[in-house]
Design a protein around this motif. Structure first.
Motif, mmCIF file in Angstrom:
data_model
loop_
_atom_site.group_PDB
_atom_site.id
_atom_site.type_symbol
_atom_site.label_atom_id
_atom_site.label_comp_id
_atom_site.label_asym_id
_atom_site.label_seq_id
_atom_site.Cartn_x
_atom_site.Cartn_y
_atom_site.Cartn_z
ATOM 1 N N LEU A 289 0.833 -1.204 0.000
ATOM 2 C CA LEU A 289 0.000 0.000 0.000
ATOM 3 C C LEU A 289 0.863 1.249 0.000
ATOM 4 O O LEU A 289 0.601 2.198 -0.745
ATOM 5 N N CYS A 290 1.897 1.246 0.797
ATOM 6 C CA CYS A 290 2.806 2.393 0.860
ATOM 7 C C CYS A 290 3.431 2.667 -0.507
ATOM 8 O O CYS A 290 3.540 3.814 -0.922
ATOM 9 N N GLU A 291 3.840 1.626 -1.191
ATOM 10 C CA GLU A 291 4.430 1.801 -2.529
ATOM 11 C C GLU A 291 3.444 2.445 -3.493
ATOM 12 O O GLU A 291 3.811 3.324 -4.266
ATOM 13 N N VAL A 292 2.182 2.040 -3.439
ATOM 14 C CA VAL A 292 1.153 2.628 -4.296
ATOM 15 C C VAL A 292 0.963 4.103 -3.947
ATOM 16 O O VAL A 292 0.895 4.967 -4.831
ATOM 17 N N LEU A 293 0.899 4.407 -2.659
ATOM 18 C CA LEU A 293 0.678 5.787 -2.232
ATOM 19 C C LEU A 293 1.862 6.694 -2.551
ATOM 20 O O LEU A 293 1.681 7.879 -2.820
ATOM 21 N N CYS A 294 3.051 6.145 -2.522
ATOM 22 C CA CYS A 294 4.252 6.953 -2.781
ATOM 23 C C CYS A 294 4.325 7.452 -4.224
ATOM 24 O O CYS A 294 5.138 8.327 -4.531
ATOM 25 N N ARG B 204 9.703 6.946 3.550
ATOM 26 C CA ARG B 204 9.912 7.030 2.102
ATOM 27 C C ARG B 204 9.734 8.447 1.537
ATOM 28 O O ARG B 204 10.128 8.717 0.413
ATOM 29 N N ALA B 205 9.125 9.316 2.282
ATOM 30 C CA ALA B 205 8.834 10.664 1.787
ATOM 31 C C ALA B 205 10.104 11.499 1.654
ATOM 32 O O ALA B 205 11.041 11.352 2.435
#
Length: 114
Positions: free
Chosen positions: A54-59, A97-98
């Motif tokens: 999910l984090c990868e998609v949001l990034c 990741r931001a």
């Protein structure tokens, strides 16, 4: 990606619009919607089996916004406690990741990273 977080109704959306320069039309409320800004990311975490994915998609978004759920009284209900835990873990992944992390509190931005 810029990660903007803070308590509910603390001025995150106004900050994203007025300082980062986005409009209301740029906002998306789920990953399937188009738009450079995804808001309320914390709502996606509780039912997600893979927070890393999910984090990868949001990034892929330019800006991701989430409400802090870790402050206050810990819920007695195990389901609510698990949802709060998942939301917090997603926020940790997003912040790591931001490129830039901004906490908005009472309308005041505090740059934590970047």
């Amino acid at each position: 990606m810029v990660f903007v977080f803070g308590p509910l109704f603390s001025g995150k959306r106004e900050y994203i619009k007025n300082v980062l320069g986005y409009s209301e039309e740029d906002f998306a409320f789920c990953p399937e919607e188009a738009g450079p800004v995804l808001v309320n990311a914390q709502e996606l975490a509780p039912n997600c089996p893979d927070l890393e994915a999910l984090c990868e998609v949001l990034c892929a978004r330019e800006v991701v916004s989430a409400a802090e759920t870790g402050c206050g009284v810990v819920p007695a209900d195990p389901v609510e406690r698990a949802a709060r835990e998942a939301s917090g873990r997603l926020c940790v992944l997003l912040a790591a990741r931001a490129e830039k992390v901004i906490r908005v509190w009472c309308g005041l931005p505090e740059v934590l990273k970047g």
